[in-house]
Design a protein around this motif. Structure first.
Motif: not given
Length: 450
Positions: A87-88, A91, A95, A123-124, A127, A222, A225
């Motif tokens: 997940e990192s 993200i 970004d 952004r969502e 992702k 990050s 977030n």
């Protein structure tokens, strides 16, 4: 596209637009793949996204639903295989895409106008897209994992192609590099550490939320977030960071300062699931003083001069490099081919780091450059010298000189054949229903309609 389908779609879109003004969005299920619906709004979203980046899709209302259907076949398999993603990295990729969009379109407001979404919604969306792409990539890899290409297959492919149909190989270069990272002064380290200690004090005392400080001050992707990295395994971070992150268990306390190759961090525990942990962090990168950069440039220029005077070979000098990826490879730069999982040392110019490519363009084979400043893959300022070891001008593929390239082409061809057969087999096993108004298309895979 058939006129009836065009009229139907136009009516639906117009109805949706009118209803949207009344906060009552009209949508429609146009396909069902297994128990997963494909909505008209899904198609419109993908079409608008393509238009944002100047991509024209011919017959979008035929092409896009089929693309989404194929995607659902892969994602269903990913669920069956319990495939998880980092997940990192998702993200970070999202970004970066948002930042590129803002740069391309000039402002956040322009992006929102083009995407017809707020930046947060955009952004969502990114992702979700990157998450799905990574799952699909892993499924495709699993399908083709056992695929092996023999020299005989490569020769057969080469011998059966007319000379003028052989692939055109772009200009390629092999580059050796030695880097020197300018030293961070003790004063700068103390400044960074003092700032992070103050952040930790504010969080530990309840004065400020960690996520708020991360948004304002962290020098990591990050930050948007709130510094959150998502559930990650121990091996997904550098050891210094992982060791501390996995030792935390109290979300009300902030970790000690952690120094890594990326900079200085403080970390806050969020949650743990099995062998994965979710944390927030704040990253501060030390500023490099100009005189330290000058020292590194002078050091490298001295090494380069010794190489030109034959006092030292580039290969022996490379053991002094700060670049751990090339230090034990005689300075030779390489990258991992994502399809064949082999290391490649021949780069096309656009594959090189931009700072390196600019210098290479001015060089002849065998030449050693002057020292120059560059930004490495971690976003750090380093100094470097390079040697253009080899340059292969653009040419038609040759069996001996370009065997690996031809092998990659054959591998890609066989992979696509295997993937295509997998999709065909998966179609047979999957319930698919298409709205009658959406059936009159020339699909790439004709077995959707049973």
């Amino acid at each position: 596209m058939p006129q009836k389908l065009v009229t139907t779609i136009a009516t639906l879109i117009l109805t949706s637009a009118i209803s949207a003004q009344n906060n009552n969005i009209v949508d429609e299920v146009i396909w069902m793949v297994g128990d997963e619906p494909i909505l008209l709004s899904d198609v419109e979203e993908m079409r608008i996204s393509a238009e944002m980046y100047g991509e024209r899709i011919e017959n979008p209302y035929c092409v896009i639903p089929e693309q989404l259907a194929i995607q659902k076949l892969f994602l269903h398999q990913a669920a069956l295989d319990s495939i998880e993603v980092d997940e990192s990295l998702i993200i970070k990729a999202a970004d970066e895409q948002v930042n590129r969009a803002i740069q391309n379109f000039g402002s956040r407001e322009n992006v929102e106008t083009m995407a017809r979404k707020t930046i947060a919604q955009f952004r969502e969306q990114q992702k979700t897209m990157f998450r799905n792409d990574e799952k699909i990539r892993q499924v495709r890899k699993k399908i083709t994992d056992n695929l092996k290409i023999t020299p005989a297959e490569v020769r057969e492919y080469f011998n059966n192609l007319p000379q003028d149909s052989l692939p055109l190989i772009p200009t390629q270069v092999e580059v050796q590099i030695i880097t020197s990272a300018p030293q961070v002064t003790r004063k700068e380290v103390e400044r960074i550490e003092e700032r992070l200690r103050e952040f930790a004090r504010q969080v530990n005392s309840g004065e400020t939320e960690f996520s708020m400080l991360a948004k304002f001050y962290s020098q990591d992707g990050s930050a948007r977030n709130g510094g959150e990295l998502g559930y990650s395994g121990r091996n997904q971070w550098v050891p210094e960071f992982s060791n501390v992150a996995f030792s935390l268990n109290d979300p009300k306390k902030v970790s000690k300062i952690v120094r890594t190759e990326y900079g200085f961090h403080i970390i806050q525990f969020i949650d743990k699931r099995g062998d994965k942990v979710n944390v927030r962090h704040i990253l501060l990168k030390p500023e490099i003083e100009e005189n330290e950069i000058t020292k590194s440039l002078e050091k490298l220029d001295s090494i380069a001069n010794d190489i030109r005077l034959n006092k030292l070979t580039f290969e022996k000098a490379a053991v002094q490099s700060d670049d751990k990826n090339t230090r034990n490879n005689k300075g030779l730069m390489a990258y991992l081919n994502p399809e064949t999982h082999t290391n490649m040392s021949r780069f096309q110019m656009e594959q090189l780091p931009p700072d390196v490519a600019r210098v290479v363009e001015t060089m002849q084979p065998g030449e050693v450059s002057k020292a120059f400043k560059m930004t490495n893959e971690k976003g750090q300022t380093v100094c470097a010298i390079i040697k253009l070891k080899n340059k292969i001008e653009s040419h038609r593929a040759h069996m001996t000189e370009d065997f690996q390239v031809l092998k990659d082409i054959v591998y890609q061809k066989r992979s696509e054949e295997k993937i295509k057969q997998w999709i065909i087999d998966k179609q047979k096993q999957t319930f698919v229903r298409i709205n009658p108004n959406w059936r009159n298309c020339d699909f790439m895979y004709p077995n959707w309609i049973k």
